[in-house]
Every structure is written in C-alpha cells, then in structure tokens.
Design a protein around this motif. Structure first.
Motif, PDB file in Angstrom:
ATOM      1  N   SER A 123       0.815  -1.216   0.000  1.00 23.71           N
ATOM      2  CA  SER A 123       0.000   0.000   0.000  1.00 23.71           C
ATOM      3  C   SER A 123       0.843   1.259   0.000  1.00 23.71           C
ATOM      4  CB  SER A 123      -0.930   0.036   1.216  1.00 23.71           C
ATOM      5  OG  SER A 123      -1.677   1.249   1.235  1.00 23.71           O
ATOM      6  N   ASN A 124       0.599   2.101  -0.997  1.00 27.41           N
ATOM      7  CA  ASN A 124       1.183   3.436  -1.036  1.00 27.41           C
ATOM      8  C   ASN A 124       0.063   4.474  -1.037  1.00 27.41           C
ATOM      9  OD1 ASN A 124       3.210   5.338  -1.063  1.00 27.41           O
ATOM     10  ND2 ASN A 124       3.532   5.256  -3.268  1.00 27.41           N
ATOM     11  N   GLY A 125      -1.124   4.033  -0.591  1.00 27.85           N
ATOM     12  CA  GLY A 125      -2.283   4.906  -0.521  1.00 27.85           C
ATOM     13  C   GLY A 125      -2.832   4.978   0.889  1.00 27.85           C
ATOM     14  N   THR A 126      -4.085   5.351   1.003  1.00 26.81           N
ATOM     15  CA  THR A 126      -4.751   5.528   2.292  1.00 26.81           C
ATOM     16  C   THR A 126      -5.691   4.363   2.574  1.00 26.81           C
ATOM     17  OG1 THR A 126      -4.662   7.945   2.081  1.00 26.81           O
ATOM     18  CG2 THR A 126      -6.256   7.027   3.642  1.00 26.81           C
ATOM     19  N   ILE A 127      -5.580   3.793   3.776  1.00 27.75           N
ATOM     20  CA  ILE A 127      -6.473   2.728   4.217  1.00 27.75           C
ATOM     21  C   ILE A 127      -7.112   3.171   5.521  1.00 27.75           C
ATOM     22  CG2 ILE A 127      -6.657   0.306   4.914  1.00 27.75           C
ATOM     23  CD1 ILE A 127      -4.083  -0.232   3.354  1.00 27.75           C
ATOM     24  N   SER A 128      -8.441   3.146   5.575  1.00 23.82           N
ATOM     25  CA  SER A 128      -9.122   3.597   6.800  1.00 23.82           C
ATOM     26  C   SER A 128     -10.371   2.764   7.067  1.00 23.82           C
ATOM     27  CB  SER A 128      -9.510   5.079   6.683  1.00 23.82           C
ATOM     28  OG  SER A 128     -10.388   5.290   5.599  1.00 23.82           O
ATOM     29  N   ASN A 129     -10.630   2.528   8.359  1.00 27.08           N
ATOM     30  CA  ASN A 129     -11.840   1.824   8.804  1.00 27.08           C
ATOM     31  C   ASN A 129     -12.016   0.473   8.100  1.00 27.08           C
ATOM     32  OD1 ASN A 129     -12.985   3.955  10.611  1.00 27.08           O
ATOM     33  ND2 ASN A 129     -13.054   5.097   8.687  1.00 27.08           N
ATOM     34  N   CYS A 130     -10.967  -0.308   8.100  1.00 31.99           N
ATOM     35  CA  CYS A 130     -10.980  -1.614   7.440  1.00 31.99           C
ATOM     36  C   CYS A 130     -10.518  -2.701   8.412  1.00 31.99           C
ATOM     37  CB  CYS A 130     -10.059  -1.617   6.221  1.00 31.99           C
ATOM     38  SG  CYS A 130     -10.552  -0.498   4.891  1.00 31.99           S
ATOM     39  N   PHE A 131     -10.823  -3.964   8.053  1.00 35.48           N
ATOM     40  CA  PHE A 131     -10.302  -5.064   8.858  1.00 35.48           C
ATOM     41  C   PHE A 131     -10.124  -6.307   8.015  1.00 35.48           C
ATOM     42  CE2 PHE A 131     -14.899  -5.757   9.290  1.00 35.48           C
ATOM     43  CZ  PHE A 131     -15.028  -7.136   9.189  1.00 35.48           C
ATOM     44  N   SER A 132      -9.323  -7.240   8.539  1.00 34.13           N
ATOM     45  CA  SER A 132      -9.073  -8.520   7.873  1.00 34.13           C
ATOM     46  C   SER A 132      -9.060  -9.633   8.908  1.00 34.13           C
ATOM     47  CB  SER A 132      -7.746  -8.494   7.117  1.00 34.13           C
ATOM     48  OG  SER A 132      -6.671  -8.237   8.000  1.00 34.13           O
ATOM     49  N   THR A 133      -9.494 -10.828   8.478  1.00 28.64           N
ATOM     50  CA  THR A 133      -9.526 -11.972   9.400  1.00 28.64           C
ATOM     51  C   THR A 133      -8.860 -13.219   8.822  1.00 28.64           C
ATOM     52  OG1 THR A 133     -11.690 -12.745   8.619  1.00 28.64           O
ATOM     53  CG2 THR A 133     -11.690 -11.139  10.417  1.00 28.64           C
ATOM     54  N   GLY A 134      -8.565 -13.241   7.540  1.00 31.43           N
ATOM     55  CA  GLY A 134      -8.012 -14.438   6.914  1.00 31.43           C
ATOM     56  C   GLY A 134      -6.545 -14.661   7.228  1.00 31.43           C
ATOM     57  N   ALA A 135      -6.135 -15.920   7.304  1.00 30.89           N
ATOM     58  CA  ALA A 135      -4.738 -16.265   7.594  1.00 30.89           C
ATOM     59  C   ALA A 135      -3.819 -15.823   6.464  1.00 30.89           C
ATOM     60  CB  ALA A 135      -4.609 -17.766   7.810  1.00 30.89           C
ATOM     61  N   VAL A 136      -2.605 -15.402   6.830  1.00 32.01           N
ATOM     62  CA  VAL A 136      -1.574 -15.016   5.857  1.00 32.01           C
ATOM     63  C   VAL A 136      -0.400 -15.962   6.036  1.00 32.01           C
ATOM     64  CG1 VAL A 136      -0.048 -13.175   5.064  1.00 32.01           C
ATOM     65  CG2 VAL A 136      -2.321 -12.604   5.980  1.00 32.01           C
ATOM     66  N   THR A 137      -0.100 -16.741   5.016  1.00 27.90           N
ATOM     67  CA  THR A 137       0.940 -17.765   5.131  1.00 27.90           C
ATOM     68  C   THR A 137       1.798 -17.827   3.876  1.00 27.90           C
ATOM     69  OG1 THR A 137      -0.497 -19.496   4.223  1.00 27.90           O
ATOM     70  CG2 THR A 137      -0.509 -19.206   6.617  1.00 27.90           C
ATOM     71  N   GLY A 138       2.946 -18.469   4.012  1.00 28.60           N
ATOM     72  CA  GLY A 138       3.814 -18.670   2.863  1.00 28.60           C
ATOM     73  C   GLY A 138       4.827 -19.755   3.128  1.00 28.60           C
ATOM     74  N   GLY A 139       5.705 -19.972   2.170  1.00 27.51           N
ATOM     75  CA  GLY A 139       6.720 -21.003   2.282  1.00 27.51           C
ATOM     76  C   GLY A 139       8.005 -20.474   2.902  1.00 27.51           C
ATOM     77  N   ASP A 140       9.139 -20.926   2.401  1.00 25.94           N
ATOM     78  CA  ASP A 140      10.445 -20.511   2.908  1.00 25.94           C
ATOM     79  C   ASP A 140      10.902 -19.199   2.261  1.00 25.94           C
ATOM     80  OD1 ASP A 140      10.490 -22.880   4.358  1.00 25.94           O
ATOM     81  OD2 ASP A 140      11.615 -23.956   2.804  1.00 25.94           O
ATOM     82  N   ASN A 141      11.820 -18.517   2.952  1.00 25.72           N
ATOM     83  CA  ASN A 141      12.470 -17.318   2.425  1.00 25.72           C
ATOM     84  C   ASN A 141      11.466 -16.225   2.044  1.00 25.72           C
ATOM     85  OD1 ASN A 141      15.357 -18.378   2.289  1.00 25.72           O
ATOM     86  ND2 ASN A 141      14.263 -19.900   1.054  1.00 25.72           N
ATOM     87  N   LEU A 142      10.540 -15.965   2.946  1.00 25.03           N
ATOM     88  CA  LEU A 142       9.526 -14.935   2.720  1.00 25.03           C
ATOM     89  C   LEU A 142       9.957 -13.619   3.340  1.00 25.03           C
ATOM     90  CD1 LEU A 142       6.365 -16.952   3.820  1.00 25.03           C
ATOM     91  CD2 LEU A 142       7.209 -16.666   1.494  1.00 25.03           C
ATOM     92  N   GLN A 143       9.314 -12.522   2.887  1.00 29.89           N
ATOM     93  CA  GLN A 143       9.501 -11.244   3.551  1.00 29.89           C
ATOM     94  C   GLN A 143       8.255 -10.371   3.400  1.00 29.89           C
ATOM     95  OE1 GLN A 143      12.729  -9.006   1.864  1.00 29.89           O
ATOM     96  NE2 GLN A 143      12.266  -9.630  -0.241  1.00 29.89           N
ATOM     97  N   TYR A 144       8.027  -9.527   4.422  1.00 33.70           N
ATOM     98  CA  TYR A 144       6.939  -8.555   4.427  1.00 33.70           C
ATOM     99  C   TYR A 144       5.558  -9.214   4.430  1.00 33.70           C
ATOM    100  CZ  TYR A 144      11.016  -6.107   2.549  1.00 33.70           C
ATOM    101  OH  TYR A 144      12.292  -5.647   2.341  1.00 33.70           O
ATOM    102  N   LEU A 145       5.220  -9.872   5.533  1.00 34.81           N
ATOM    103  CA  LEU A 145       3.897 -10.458   5.725  1.00 34.81           C
ATOM    104  C   LEU A 145       3.197  -9.734   6.869  1.00 34.81           C
ATOM    105  CD1 LEU A 145       5.377 -12.782   4.154  1.00 34.81           C
ATOM    106  CD2 LEU A 145       3.971 -14.383   5.456  1.00 34.81           C
TER     107      LEU A 145
END
Length: 199
Positions: A123-145
C-alpha cells in the motif's frame, strides 16, 4: 484479469462476482486493475496465480483509484516467487484510497514470496476503517507479511486484524498488523492474531 471487469477507469457500484480467477499479473476477484471508483461491491471467488505472479487481490488486483464499502471472502494464492498478494487488494498505488472494507479469505504465497497482507499486499495509498480476518501464510524465504498489510508506505488508520501470520524457514518482517512499515503512518489500529516465524 477480473471476475467482472479487467480494467476500470469509470464507476462500479453494487456489483458482485463469484467466479474463480487464474492468471499471472493484476488479478482481482472483481476487477483486475482499478483507476476509477469501486463501491458497495463484493467478491467470493478464489484468485490464483502461478509462479512469479504479481498483484493478486480478492477484490482488486491493482488499484490507484477509490475502493469503499466493499468486501471479499475468497482465498488468494500465489506460487513460487509471487509478490503483492492481498485479501482485498494486491497492490494499492499512490493516491489510492481504501475505506470501510474488509476481507476474510486466506492469503498464501510460495517460497521466496513477498508483500502478503490479509487486506492489502502493498500500500502506497490511504487505508481507513478496514479489517481482515483471513490467515496469511507462505513457504520458505519470505519477507513482508502482515495481518492487514504486507508493506505500508503511506497511511493506515482505525483498522484492525485478527489474521494469523505464518512464515517458514528464513522468513523475516512478519507483523500482526503490518509486515514492513516503510515511511507510513499507523494510527488507531490493533491486531490480535498470532505471528509465527520459522528458522
């Protein structure tokens, strides 16, 4: 590639999509790329990119416009070395706005992926009054989660996340709300999800 519209420069309101989307770049459950206005819309279909895929979002793949009062519930999945995956928006450009939105779908990337967020990948914009509930996952050698945003360069306000964030071996920059807050501002936010890192 989008479930309803591929590229939007106009106005989309009170619309929905249930179809599954597959491809490589700028994939959205409803809109592939948005440079206009999307409001009161939702998407329930899955969004799947293969290896080296970019900008995948449950509702919009890439957005430089306005998104408000929208939601997505479908899972977003990228393959090996995929980047900027979000439960709602994969990549939000400068001047883009996201308000009063939520996502509940899981976001998953393969090995060497980066920029994964429960709501927005990058995100390089504006985020307001939002939410998330889903899992965020990945494999090996990840960045920025992040439970809400993977990488933030601008403004996040009055948002929350309950997403679980998990990275495997050699993963770094994992956050319950934001993985990497580069030069952005965060205010009035909270997170309650578990964050797990590998080796």
């Amino acid at each position: 590639v989008g479930g309803l519209v591929g590229y939007n420069e106009g106005t989309i309101s009170n619309c929905s999509s249930t179809g599954s989307i597959t491809g490589a770049y700028e994939l959205g459950g409803l809109v592939g790329q948005n440079e206009g206005t999307v409001s009161n819309c939702n998407s329930t279909g899955t969004v799947t990119g293969g290896d080296y895929s970019y900008c995948l979002g449950g509702l919009v793949g890439k957005s430089g416009g306005s998104i408000s009062d929208c939601n997505s519930t479908g899972n977003v999945t990228g393959g090996y070395d995929s980047h900027y995956l979000g439960g709602l928006v994969g990549y939000s450009e400068y001047n883009g706005t996201i308000s009063n939105c939520y996502s509940t779908g899981a976001v998953a990337g393969g090995d060497y992926s980066s920029g994964l967020g429960g709501l927005v990948g990058y995100s390089n914009g504006t985020i307001s009054n939002c939410f998330s509930t889903g899992a965020v996952t990945g494999g090996d050698n990840l960045q920025y989660l992040g439970g809400l945003v993977g990488q933030n360069y601008y403004s996040i306000s009055d948002c929350y996340s309950t997403s679980t964030v998990t990275g495997d071996a050699n993963s770094y920059y994992l956050g319950g709300l934001v993985g990497d807050n580069v030069v952005g501002s965060i205010s009035g936010c909270n997170s309650t999800g578990t964050v797990n890192g590998g080796d």
